[in-house]
Design a protein around this motif. Structure first.
Motif, mmCIF file in Angstrom:
data_model
loop_
_atom_site.group_PDB
_atom_site.id
_atom_site.type_symbol
_atom_site.label_atom_id
_atom_site.label_comp_id
_atom_site.label_asym_id
_atom_site.label_seq_id
_atom_site.Cartn_x
_atom_site.Cartn_y
_atom_site.Cartn_z
ATOM 1 N N ASN A 147 0.842 -1.184 0.000
ATOM 2 C CA ASN A 147 0.000 0.000 0.000
ATOM 3 C C ASN A 147 0.882 1.240 0.000
ATOM 4 O O ASN A 147 1.911 1.275 0.673
ATOM 5 N N TYR A 149 0.308 4.220 1.232
ATOM 6 C CA TYR A 149 0.234 5.086 2.406
ATOM 7 C C TYR A 149 0.342 4.339 3.731
ATOM 8 O O TYR A 149 0.403 4.977 4.789
ATOM 9 N N ASN A 151 2.470 1.043 4.604
ATOM 10 C CA ASN A 151 3.248 -0.162 4.313
ATOM 11 C C ASN A 151 4.706 -0.043 4.758
ATOM 12 O O ASN A 151 5.531 -0.863 4.387
ATOM 13 N N ASN A 224 -4.039 2.655 -6.758
ATOM 14 C CA ASN A 224 -3.771 1.221 -6.836
ATOM 15 C C ASN A 224 -4.936 0.465 -6.220
ATOM 16 O O ASN A 224 -5.335 0.747 -5.074
ATOM 17 N N TYR A 225 -5.457 -0.519 -6.950
ATOM 18 C CA TYR A 225 -6.598 -1.306 -6.511
ATOM 19 C C TYR A 225 -6.211 -2.778 -6.607
ATOM 20 O O TYR A 225 -6.289 -3.393 -7.669
ATOM 21 N N SER A 255 -6.513 -4.317 -1.063
ATOM 22 C CA SER A 255 -5.692 -3.226 -0.544
ATOM 23 C C SER A 255 -5.732 -2.092 -1.556
ATOM 24 O O SER A 255 -5.280 -2.255 -2.690
ATOM 25 N N ASP A 257 -5.289 2.191 -2.474
ATOM 26 C CA ASP A 257 -4.818 3.536 -2.155
ATOM 27 C C ASP A 257 -5.071 4.438 -3.353
ATOM 28 O O ASP A 257 -4.932 4.018 -4.492
ATOM 29 N N GLN A 258 -5.487 5.667 -3.050
ATOM 30 C CA GLN A 258 -5.846 6.590 -4.112
ATOM 31 C C GLN A 258 -5.442 8.013 -3.732
ATOM 32 O O GLN A 258 -5.802 8.507 -2.662
ATOM 33 N N GLN A 259 -4.684 8.636 -4.597
ATOM 34 C CA GLN A 259 -4.347 10.042 -4.436
ATOM 35 C C GLN A 259 -5.538 10.878 -4.893
ATOM 36 O O GLN A 259 -6.050 10.712 -6.001
ATOM 37 N N PHE A 267 -6.493 5.466 1.886
ATOM 38 C CA PHE A 267 -6.239 4.038 1.709
ATOM 39 C C PHE A 267 -7.292 3.233 2.448
ATOM 40 O O PHE A 267 -7.969 3.722 3.370
ATOM 41 N N ARG A 269 -8.172 -1.248 3.499
ATOM 42 C CA ARG A 269 -7.855 -2.669 3.404
ATOM 43 C C ARG A 269 -9.038 -3.487 3.914
ATOM 44 O O ARG A 269 -9.730 -3.093 4.850
#
Length: 375
Positions: A147, A149, A151, A224-225, A255, A257-259, A267, A269
Motif C-alpha cells: 500500500n 500510504y 506499508n 492502486n486497486y 488493498s 490507495d488513491q491520491q 487508503f 484494506r
C-alpha cells in the motif's frame, strides 16, 4: 638473468594492478548501497501482560517506557539491464510488546534479538521489459497486500495493524520464487515461499497471487486497486477440537490507495481468512482505513496521517475460547517532521481497545517519538 626476472616481476605487478582496478570498476558499476536507522521511544499506558516472549515473568509495570532501535542495510547490484542481485540485512533491539498482549503489535519494527539477520537476498532476471523472475530469500509482504500510504513502519504508521492485514498467515522470510508481470494498467505477482522452517518446502509453503489495477480514475492521480489470494499449507488445529490437526489456512483480500489531490491520499484494506483454526488470530474479517496529507507545518514537506481499523474475532473464538470476545480496535495518528531529505522526527499516538479480544482489559494508549535517518 636477474634483470629479466625483475622485468617480468614488474610486468606482472602492473598487469595485476590494471586487472584489479578493472575488477573494482566493474564491481562498483551499477552498485547501490542504502539503508536506515530507526529510533523509537515508546510509552505504554495500561499494560496488560506480565510475561516476556519466552513466558518468563517480568516486573509488573502498567506504564513502561521502552527505547527501541532497528538498522537496515541494502545492497543492490545491477549487472546489466536484465540482471540484478539484492541483499537486505537487518538488526534491532527493544520491544514494548513484552507489556502489551494484543493481536496486532504497536511496533511493527520491533526486533528484540539484536542479531543481524538476512531479510532478503535474491537474484532477479528480466525476461522482457514487463516480465521478471526472482529467486532467493524473499519477503512475502513485498508482493502481497502492499500500500502506498500504509506499508512502511519506519516512515508511515508504526503499528502492525496498518502495515499489513493482521489475519494474513505470512511465511517468515525464506527461500522462494516470485514472478512479476507489469504493465501501465495492471501488475500481476505470484510467489511461493518456504513455510516449513527449512524442513520440506514441498509440503509446507506460503503461496500468493495479487493483481494490482492502476486505472488513474481521478484526474490522472495515482491509484492502486489490489485484489489477492493466499494459502499457508502448514498444519493447524481446529479451535473446536475436531479434525485431524492438519488444517490448511487460506484467505483473500483487497488493498486500495488513491491520491485525491496534490495534498490528500486515502487508503483502505479488507482481508478474510479462516477463523476456525488456532493460528494466533482466528479472525474471519480485518479492515482498516485512513488518509495521509502533505502539509507545510514545521517543515515545508511534512506529513500527517490518521487511520482506524478492527480485527473481528470469529464465531469459533466466541464459542470455544473467549465467550465475551470483542473486536480489537486500533487507532493511530502521526505527524512526520521532515527536517532534511535524510532525517525525520515523527510523534505518534496509538490506541488499542479490547486488546486480544478482551473486553475486560483497559484500553491501551501508546505514545511514540520516532527518529528516522535514511541514507
Amino acid at each position: 638473468m636477474k634483470k629479466l626476472a625483475v622485468m617480468l616481476f614488474l610486468a606482472s605487478a602492473v598487469t595485476l594492478g590494471v586487472s584489479s582496478s578493472y575488477a573494482a570498476e566493474n564491481f562498483l558499476d551499477g552498485l547501490k548501497i542504502g539503508g536506515g536507522i530507526t529510533l523509537n521511544l515508546q510509552n505504554l499506558q495500561n499494560a496488560n501482560q506480565a510475561v516476556d516472549d519466552d513466558g518468563n515473568p517480568i516486573e509488573e509495570n502498567k506504564t513502561p517506557t521502552v527505547g527501541q532501535y532497528s538498522v537496515d542495510l541494502t545492497v543492490e547490484k545491477n549487472f546489466d539491464e536484465n540482471n540484478t542481485a539484492f541483499i537486505h540485512l537487518e538488526t534491532g533491539k527493544g520491544d514494548i510488546g513484552h507489556y502489551l498482549n494484543s493481536i496486532a503489535s504497536v511496533n511493527r519494527d520491533a526486533d528484540n534479538s539484536g542479531v543481524v539477520s538476512v531479510t532478503e537476498a535474491w537474484f532477479k532476471h528480466n525476461f522482457t521489459d514487463k516480465f521478471a523472475l526472482s529467486a532467493g530469500i524473499l519477503d512475502a509482504t513485498t508482493a502481497l497486500d502492499d500500500n502506498a500510504y500504509a506499508n512502511d513502519e519506519t516512515a508511515q504508521f508504526i503499528g502492525a495493524m496498518f502495515r499489513n492485514a493482521a489475519n494474513i498467515n505470512f511465511a517468515d522470510n525464506a527461500f522462494g520464487v516470485k514472478a512479476a508481470y507489469e504493465t501501465d494498467f495492471a501488475d500481476v505477482s505470484v510467489q511461493y515461499i518456504d513455510a516449513s522452517d527449512s524442513q520440506d518446502i514441498t509440503k509446507n509453503g506460503f503461496a500468493s497471487a495479487q493483481v494490482n489495477f492502476k486505472p488513474a480514475l481521478i484526474d490522472k492521480m495515482d491509484g492502486n486497486y489490489r485484489i489477492y489470494g493466499w494459502t499457508n499449507t502448514n498444519d493447524y488445529v481446529k479451535l473446536d477440537g475436531t479434525g485431524n490437526g492438519k488444517e490448511k489456512n487460506y484467505g483473500f483480500g483487497l488493498s486500495l490507495d488513491q491520491q485525491l489531490s496534490d495534498i490528500i491520499g486515502v487508503f483502505g484494506r479488507y482481508s478474510w481468512s479462516r477463523g476456525d483454526i488456532d493460528n494466533g488470530v482466528a479472525a474471519n474479517h480485518v479492515w482498516s482505513a485512513g488518509l495521509q496529507a502533505n502539509v507545510k507545518g514545521i517543515g515545508a514537506e511534512d506529513v500527517v496521517a490518521i487511520a482506524y481499523g478492527q480485527i473481528l474475532p470469529s464465531d469459533e473464538v466466541k464459542d470455544n475460547v473467549t465467550p465475551n470476545a470483542k473486536s480489537e480496535n486500533h487507532f493511530e495518528v502521526y505527524y512526520s517532521w521532515n527536517i532534511a531529505e535524510y532525517l525525520s522526527i515523527s510523534p505518534d499516538f496509538q490506541m488499542v481497545e479490547n486488546p486480544y479480544y478482551n473486553s475486560d482489559a483497559d484500553t491501551a494508549y501508546v505514545g511514540t517519538v520516532r527518529m528516522q535517518i535514511s541514507f
